[in-house]
Design a protein around this motif. Structure first.
Motif, PDB file in Angstrom:
ATOM      1  N   GLU A 186       0.872  -1.169   0.000  1.00  0.00           N
ATOM      2  CA  GLU A 186       0.000   0.000   0.000  1.00  0.00           C
ATOM      3  C   GLU A 186       0.918   1.230   0.000  1.00  0.00           C
ATOM      4  O   GLU A 186       1.301   1.724   1.052  1.00  0.00           O
ATOM      5  CB  GLU A 186      -0.891  -0.009   1.249  1.00  0.00           C
ATOM      6  CG  GLU A 186      -1.869   1.152   1.324  1.00  0.00           C
ATOM      7  CD  GLU A 186      -2.965   1.090   0.284  1.00  0.00           C
ATOM      8  OE1 GLU A 186      -3.910   0.335   0.478  1.00  0.00           O
ATOM      9  OE2 GLU A 186      -2.868   1.813  -0.738  1.00  0.00           O
ATOM     10  N   PRO A 187       1.331   1.682  -1.196  1.00  0.00           N
ATOM     11  CA  PRO A 187       2.292   2.786  -1.248  1.00  0.00           C
ATOM     12  C   PRO A 187       1.735   4.040  -0.586  1.00  0.00           C
ATOM     13  O   PRO A 187       0.532   4.315  -0.663  1.00  0.00           O
ATOM     14  CB  PRO A 187       2.513   3.006  -2.746  1.00  0.00           C
ATOM     15  CG  PRO A 187       1.363   2.352  -3.418  1.00  0.00           C
ATOM     16  CD  PRO A 187       0.911   1.245  -2.530  1.00  0.00           C
ATOM     17  N   HIS A 188       2.629   4.769   0.057  1.00  0.00           N
ATOM     18  CA  HIS A 188       2.203   5.955   0.817  1.00  0.00           C
ATOM     19  C   HIS A 188       2.907   7.199   0.289  1.00  0.00           C
ATOM     20  O   HIS A 188       4.108   7.199   0.039  1.00  0.00           O
ATOM     21  CB  HIS A 188       2.549   5.774   2.303  1.00  0.00           C
ATOM     22  CG  HIS A 188       2.081   6.931   3.139  1.00  0.00           C
ATOM     23  ND1 HIS A 188       0.818   6.979   3.680  1.00  0.00           N
ATOM     24  CD2 HIS A 188       2.691   8.085   3.501  1.00  0.00           C
ATOM     25  CE1 HIS A 188       0.672   8.121   4.343  1.00  0.00           C
ATOM     26  NE2 HIS A 188       1.807   8.807   4.241  1.00  0.00           N
ATOM     27  N   LEU A 189       2.131   8.252   0.142  1.00  0.00           N
ATOM     28  CA  LEU A 189       2.688   9.511  -0.337  1.00  0.00           C
ATOM     29  C   LEU A 189       2.233  10.646   0.573  1.00  0.00           C
ATOM     30  O   LEU A 189       1.056  10.752   0.908  1.00  0.00           O
ATOM     31  CB  LEU A 189       2.241   9.755  -1.784  1.00  0.00           C
ATOM     32  CG  LEU A 189       3.018  10.713  -2.669  1.00  0.00           C
ATOM     33  CD1 LEU A 189       4.524  10.583  -2.507  1.00  0.00           C
ATOM     34  CD2 LEU A 189       2.643  10.481  -4.130  1.00  0.00           C
ATOM     35  N   GLU A 190       3.187  11.462   0.967  1.00  0.00           N
ATOM     36  CA  GLU A 190       2.924  12.586   1.875  1.00  0.00           C
ATOM     37  C   GLU A 190       3.084  13.897   1.126  1.00  0.00           C
ATOM     38  O   GLU A 190       4.062  14.084   0.405  1.00  0.00           O
ATOM     39  CB  GLU A 190       3.932  12.515   3.032  1.00  0.00           C
ATOM     40  CG  GLU A 190       3.974  13.740   3.916  1.00  0.00           C
ATOM     41  CD  GLU A 190       5.283  13.808   4.698  1.00  0.00           C
ATOM     42  OE1 GLU A 190       5.740  12.778   5.227  1.00  0.00           O
ATOM     43  OE2 GLU A 190       5.861  14.909   4.764  1.00  0.00           O
ATOM     44  N   THR A 191       2.131  14.785   1.292  1.00  0.00           N
ATOM     45  CA  THR A 191       2.261  16.114   0.669  1.00  0.00           C
ATOM     46  C   THR A 191       3.312  16.927   1.416  1.00  0.00           C
ATOM     47  O   THR A 191       3.452  16.825   2.627  1.00  0.00           O
ATOM     48  CB  THR A 191       0.949  16.903   0.761  1.00  0.00           C
ATOM     49  OG1 THR A 191       0.716  17.279   2.125  1.00  0.00           O
ATOM     50  CG2 THR A 191      -0.224  16.085   0.263  1.00  0.00           C
ATOM     51  N   PHE A 192       4.012  17.758   0.673  1.00  0.00           N
ATOM     52  CA  PHE A 192       4.917  18.709   1.318  1.00  0.00           C
ATOM     53  C   PHE A 192       4.329  20.124   1.239  1.00  0.00           C
ATOM     54  O   PHE A 192       4.956  21.093   1.638  1.00  0.00           O
ATOM     55  CB  PHE A 192       6.294  18.655   0.646  1.00  0.00           C
ATOM     56  CG  PHE A 192       7.402  19.271   1.450  1.00  0.00           C
ATOM     57  CD1 PHE A 192       7.859  18.667   2.609  1.00  0.00           C
ATOM     58  CD2 PHE A 192       7.984  20.466   1.061  1.00  0.00           C
ATOM     59  CE1 PHE A 192       8.873  19.239   3.356  1.00  0.00           C
ATOM     60  CE2 PHE A 192       9.013  21.037   1.803  1.00  0.00           C
ATOM     61  CZ  PHE A 192       9.461  20.422   2.957  1.00  0.00           C
ATOM     62  N   GLY A 193       3.097  20.200   0.702  1.00  0.00           N
ATOM     63  CA  GLY A 193       2.477  21.501   0.455  1.00  0.00           C
ATOM     64  C   GLY A 193       2.217  22.323   1.705  1.00  0.00           C
ATOM     65  O   GLY A 193       2.017  23.536   1.608  1.00  0.00           O
ATOM     66  N   GLY A 194       2.246  21.690   2.860  1.00  0.00           N
ATOM     67  CA  GLY A 194       2.042  22.435   4.093  1.00  0.00           C
ATOM     68  C   GLY A 194       3.310  23.044   4.648  1.00  0.00           C
ATOM     69  O   GLY A 194       3.318  23.536   5.781  1.00  0.00           O
ATOM     70  N   CYS A 195       4.361  23.016   3.858  1.00  0.00           N
ATOM     71  CA  CYS A 195       5.666  23.482   4.351  1.00  0.00           C
ATOM     72  C   CYS A 195       6.293  24.527   3.438  1.00  0.00           C
ATOM     73  O   CYS A 195       7.478  24.821   3.570  1.00  0.00           O
ATOM     74  CB  CYS A 195       6.637  22.309   4.476  1.00  0.00           C
ATOM     75  SG  CYS A 195       5.989  20.910   5.376  1.00  0.00           S
ATOM     76  N   LEU A 196       5.538  25.092   2.533  1.00  0.00           N
ATOM     77  CA  LEU A 196       6.113  25.980   1.523  1.00  0.00           C
ATOM     78  C   LEU A 196       7.012  27.056   2.124  1.00  0.00           C
ATOM     79  O   LEU A 196       6.586  27.799   2.991  1.00  0.00           O
ATOM     80  CB  LEU A 196       4.988  26.677   0.748  1.00  0.00           C
ATOM     81  CG  LEU A 196       4.051  25.762  -0.033  1.00  0.00           C
ATOM     82  CD1 LEU A 196       2.840  26.556  -0.497  1.00  0.00           C
ATOM     83  CD2 LEU A 196       4.772  25.153  -1.212  1.00  0.00           C
ATOM     84  N   MET A 197       8.217  27.161   1.629  1.00  0.00           N
ATOM     85  CA  MET A 197       9.199  28.155   2.059  1.00  0.00           C
ATOM     86  C   MET A 197       9.631  27.979   3.517  1.00  0.00           C
ATOM     87  O   MET A 197      10.475  28.723   3.989  1.00  0.00           O
ATOM     88  CB  MET A 197       8.691  29.594   1.851  1.00  0.00           C
ATOM     89  CG  MET A 197       8.281  29.943   0.436  1.00  0.00           C
ATOM     90  SD  MET A 197       9.622  29.781  -0.774  1.00  0.00           S
ATOM     91  CE  MET A 197      10.722  31.106  -0.288  1.00  0.00           C
ATOM     92  N   GLY A 198       9.056  27.012   4.215  1.00  0.00           N
ATOM     93  CA  GLY A 198       9.479  26.762   5.588  1.00  0.00           C
ATOM     94  C   GLY A 198       8.877  27.710   6.600  1.00  0.00           C
ATOM     95  O   GLY A 198       8.407  27.288   7.642  1.00  0.00           O
ATOM     96  N   GLN A 199       8.885  28.988   6.302  1.00  0.00           N
ATOM     97  CA  GLN A 199       8.319  29.956   7.232  1.00  0.00           C
ATOM     98  C   GLN A 199       7.793  31.157   6.457  1.00  0.00           C
ATOM     99  O   GLN A 199       8.059  31.316   5.270  1.00  0.00           O
ATOM    100  CB  GLN A 199       9.371  30.397   8.254  1.00  0.00           C
ATOM    101  CG  GLN A 199      10.609  31.020   7.648  1.00  0.00           C
ATOM    102  CD  GLN A 199      11.631  31.436   8.715  1.00  0.00           C
ATOM    103  OE1 GLN A 199      11.292  31.796   9.839  1.00  0.00           O
ATOM    104  NE2 GLN A 199      12.898  31.366   8.362  1.00  0.00           N
ATOM    105  N   LEU A 200       7.007  31.966   7.173  1.00  0.00           N
ATOM    106  CA  LEU A 200       6.431  33.201   6.619  1.00  0.00           C
ATOM    107  C   LEU A 200       5.428  32.957   5.499  1.00  0.00           C
ATOM    108  O   LEU A 200       5.192  33.835   4.676  1.00  0.00           O
ATOM    109  CB  LEU A 200       7.520  34.181   6.145  1.00  0.00           C
ATOM    110  CG  LEU A 200       8.476  34.715   7.217  1.00  0.00           C
ATOM    111  CD1 LEU A 200       9.346  35.835   6.641  1.00  0.00           C
ATOM    112  CD2 LEU A 200       7.716  35.217   8.427  1.00  0.00           C
ATOM    113  N   CYS A 201       4.852  31.754   5.421  1.00  0.00           N
ATOM    114  CA  CYS A 201       3.753  31.511   4.490  1.00  0.00           C
ATOM    115  C   CYS A 201       2.497  31.289   5.336  1.00  0.00           C
ATOM    116  O   CYS A 201       2.453  30.367   6.153  1.00  0.00           O
ATOM    117  CB  CYS A 201       4.022  30.290   3.619  1.00  0.00           C
ATOM    118  SG  CYS A 201       2.750  30.053   2.355  1.00  0.00           S
TER     119      CYS A 201
END
Lengths: 494, 183
Positions: A186-201
């Motif tokens: 059951e392959p798993h994929l995690e979004t990184f979209g909640g981390c854009l630029m790391g800070q100040l977004c």
């Protein structure tokens, strides 16, 4: 189904008999079990060029006094597809900032994983590539099936690849990853979209991108997902954001197994060990309060250099202890995110997601069109496909505010009052380091708390360099677990 | 190039420089680049920001096209030292860029602050300044000041600055942490 294979990936998955092994073996299933048992899964961002050190790092992660999953973080050359540079660095003994999964032979990496990665200790490959097909092929060849990223989140802030190309490559990567399902995984994929630029977004854009990337993954067949969000500078705002993320995920991804993953602060980190520890503990407490199932930790070395294995293990154990403490303090009946005030994050996130989904039924195409139109606009992002009109500011209390929303359809949705001015260089530096300053000051004011345990709890011998391609024998004996706790066992029971 | 320079010079201070701000092929960090752009623009200079993960060929081609007064390489991912040695060789191999002031800064290795030997090696390879971590923004500021004073004040040739130029004595000049070109 009659087994002709004509039903498509989704049907095939749905029709798969409840095999005794596969559902328990996946990354998502492991996290779900830990969550059901009341444990926060903690995970390092760890990657070393040397196979023996990488194996030691995985063993130390597995044996930490916490419910953990393993990480193989790849190096920057591999991330950008420059395998020649990665191989050259290995040959010359030059330090790499991660594990070169395509430069080491598959046999070498299999030896790294042998007896370590299994259903009780799933390993995720973390990379940062806008065009990750080569990475997905490499991890599948090793029997791994969990990774992370996204067509926007690994393109805009981290590459100069045209967004359109990244979308195509991520689509292919999803299809590649899905091929693991043919073998019962059951392959798993995690979004990184909640981390854009790391800070100040601001949180609304992070939440929207995390959901949109998860919808993209789902559209391309993935059914085990996690949605990321990165800790920012105000815990109340973060708790609201995570509650919104969970609500939207439940609403828009009802037919998937999914969980929320929180990243400990991704920006300029406190310089003092005490400040770094307090910030990590706050991340763990936030994860528990807001219902995240997994936490990516940061270490006390973060402000200075790439952390050691021992520092990573201490971070895992610190986070796990803080999470257990928070859970005990709250009691079992508390509903995650129930206490948060609505400041408009949900309205903004819904407006952004809705505007994108209206552009095209194909989410990849919709994302490309949304950025071209400025409906999505990542503040401070230099990528040519980003409009670059959005700007943000940080209130003294840590709340992230829009200074300019550009063409995004969110003007007037949040009750933030007049917009703060756009930052100059001094203001930017000040905002970028506000969390660092705050937590270093807190640690200084609370030396007893900041001191913590002063000795490493796991001793990891330095690895001996081996020639590239040399298989690594499994180490015997396996280092003993420091404290085999029942909590740990709960998360690992198949 | 001449036309470009004439066009641009009307919009900024007379001493304003054309500055290329860039990272290197393997580095995706950009807060450092955003900060440097704002800083240089506030000082009256014009910035062409090449963004994340700049391939060597693109970096060299853009610099040949722009013929900037200053090239600023910034990297924080730990590969900056090795990538920087490769890039400066490529830049110096171009006749039109052989004497262009070029500096490097950030976190250049994976093991923390740099050593004098590492900085000397970068200077010997052709950089005119090395600005690593804590406090280096003030030194960078001073360096820019010498360039802004006019062509006569430019360092005469690559490596002409004294060894260790641009390197802060430990503990001096306490700027906000993280200002050493960031992250």
């Amino acid at each position: 189904m009659t087994g002709s294979g004509s039903g498509g990936a989704a049907e095939a998955l749905a029709a798969r008999p409840a095999a005794p092994v596969a559902p328990a073996a996946g990354f998502g299933a492991f996290v779900a079990r830990a969550r059901a048992a009341g444990d926060l899964v903690v995970q390092p961002r760890m990657g070393m060029a040397d196979p023996l050190r990488m194996r030691d790092g995985l063993l130390a992660t597995r044996d930490a006094d916490a419910v953990t999953v393993g990480t193989i973080t790849l190096d920057s050359y591999t991330r950008t597809g420059d395998f020649a540079a990665a191989r050259r660095a290995l040959a010359e003994g030059v330090g790499l900032n991660g594990y070169p999964i395509a430069a080491h032979s598959a046999d070498t990496t299999r030896a790294v994983l042998r007896g370590v990665a299994d259903a009780r200790f799933p390993v995720q490959v973390r990379h940062g590539s806008a065009t990750p097909e080569h990475i997905v092929r490499a991890l599948l060849a090793l029997g791994l099936d969990a990774t992370e990223g996204g067509p926007v989140s690994y393109c805009l802030p981290y590459s100069r690849t045209p967004l359109r190309e990244a979308v195509v490559s991520w689509q292919r990567s999803c299809e590649l990853l899905l091929s693991a399902a043919e073998f019962g995984a059951e392959p798993h994929l995690e979004t990184f979209g909640g981390c854009l630029m790391g800070q100040l977004c601001p949180p609304s854009l992070l939440v929207a991108l995390s959901v949109l990337e998860a919808l993209f993954f789902r559209q391309h067949g993935l059914r085990s997902l996690s949605l990321s969000y990165a800790q920012q500078a105000d815990p109340r705002q973060d708790e609201e954001a995570l509650a919104v993320l969970g609500r939207l995920a439940g609403e828009l991804l009802p037919d998937t197994d999914h969980h929320l993953v929180l990243y400990a602060y991704m920006g300029v980190f406190p310089r003092s060990p005490g400040g770094a520890r307090l910030l990590l503990e706050d991340a763990a407490r936030l994860a528990v309060r807001a219902g995240a199932a997994r936490l990516i930790v940061k270490t006390t070395a973060e402000a200075h250099r790439i952390p050691t294995v021992g520092e990573n293990v201490r971070a895992l154990e610190t986070a796990a202890a803080a999470a257990a403490d928070e859970r005990a303090a709250r009691g079992l009946a508390a509903v995650p995110g129930a206490q948060v005030q609505d400041t408009g994050i949900e309205a903004e996130a819904r407006a952004l997601i809705g505007a994108v989904l209206e552009l095209d039924a194909d989410i990849g195409r919709a994302l490309v069109r949304a950025f071209a139109a400025g409906y999505l606009d990542v503040p401070y992002c230099l990528h040519p496909d980003n409009a670059g009109r959005a700007r943000t500011s940080l209130a003294p209390d840590g709340r992230l505010l829009w200074s300019s929303v550009g063409s995004m359809p969110i003007a007037g949705l949040a009750d933030a009052g007049p917009r703060p001015p756009i930052l100059g260089s001094a203001g930017l530096i000040s905002a970028l380091s506000q969390v660092q300053r705050t937590y270093d000051a807190r640690a200084e004011a609370r030396p007893a708390v900041a001191a913590g345990p002063d000795a490493p709890r796991v001793s990891v011998p330095p690895g001996t360099p081996v020639a590239p391609g040399t298989p690594v024998p499994p180490r015997t004996p396996v280092p003993p677990r420091t404290t085999p706790t029942p909590r740990r066992e709960l998360g690992r029971t198949p | 190039m001449e036309q470009h320079a004439v066009e641009q010079h009307g919009k900024a201070e007379p001493s304003g420089l054309d500055v290329v701000v860039t990272t290197m092929a393997s580095d995706s960090h950009t807060w450092n680049l955003v900060f440097l752009q704002l800083l240089l623009e506030e000082l009256g200079h014009r910035v062409i920001n090449l963004g994340a993960c700049v391939p060597d060929e693109l970096l060299v081609a853009e610099c040949r096209r722009i013929e900037p007064d200053l090239i600023v390489l910034s990297s924080v991912n730990g590969h900056g030292f090795h990538d920087g040695l490769r890039v400066i060789a490529a830049l110096r191999a171009c006749p039109e860029l052989g004497r262009t002031p070029t500096v490097i800064g950030g976190k250049l290795g994976i093991a923390g602050s740099g050593t004098p030997a590492r900085q000397q090696e970068l200077m010997t390879a052709g950089f005119d300044g090395v600005f690593e971590e804590g406090g280096s923004v003030l030194d960078f500021h001073s360096f820019i000041g010498t360039l802004s004073a006019g062509p006569g004040a430019l360092p005469a040739a690559p490596g002409a600055l004294p060894a260790g130029a641009g390197v802060s004595p430990a503990g001096s000049k306490a700027l906000p942490a993280g200002s050493g070109v960031l992250l």
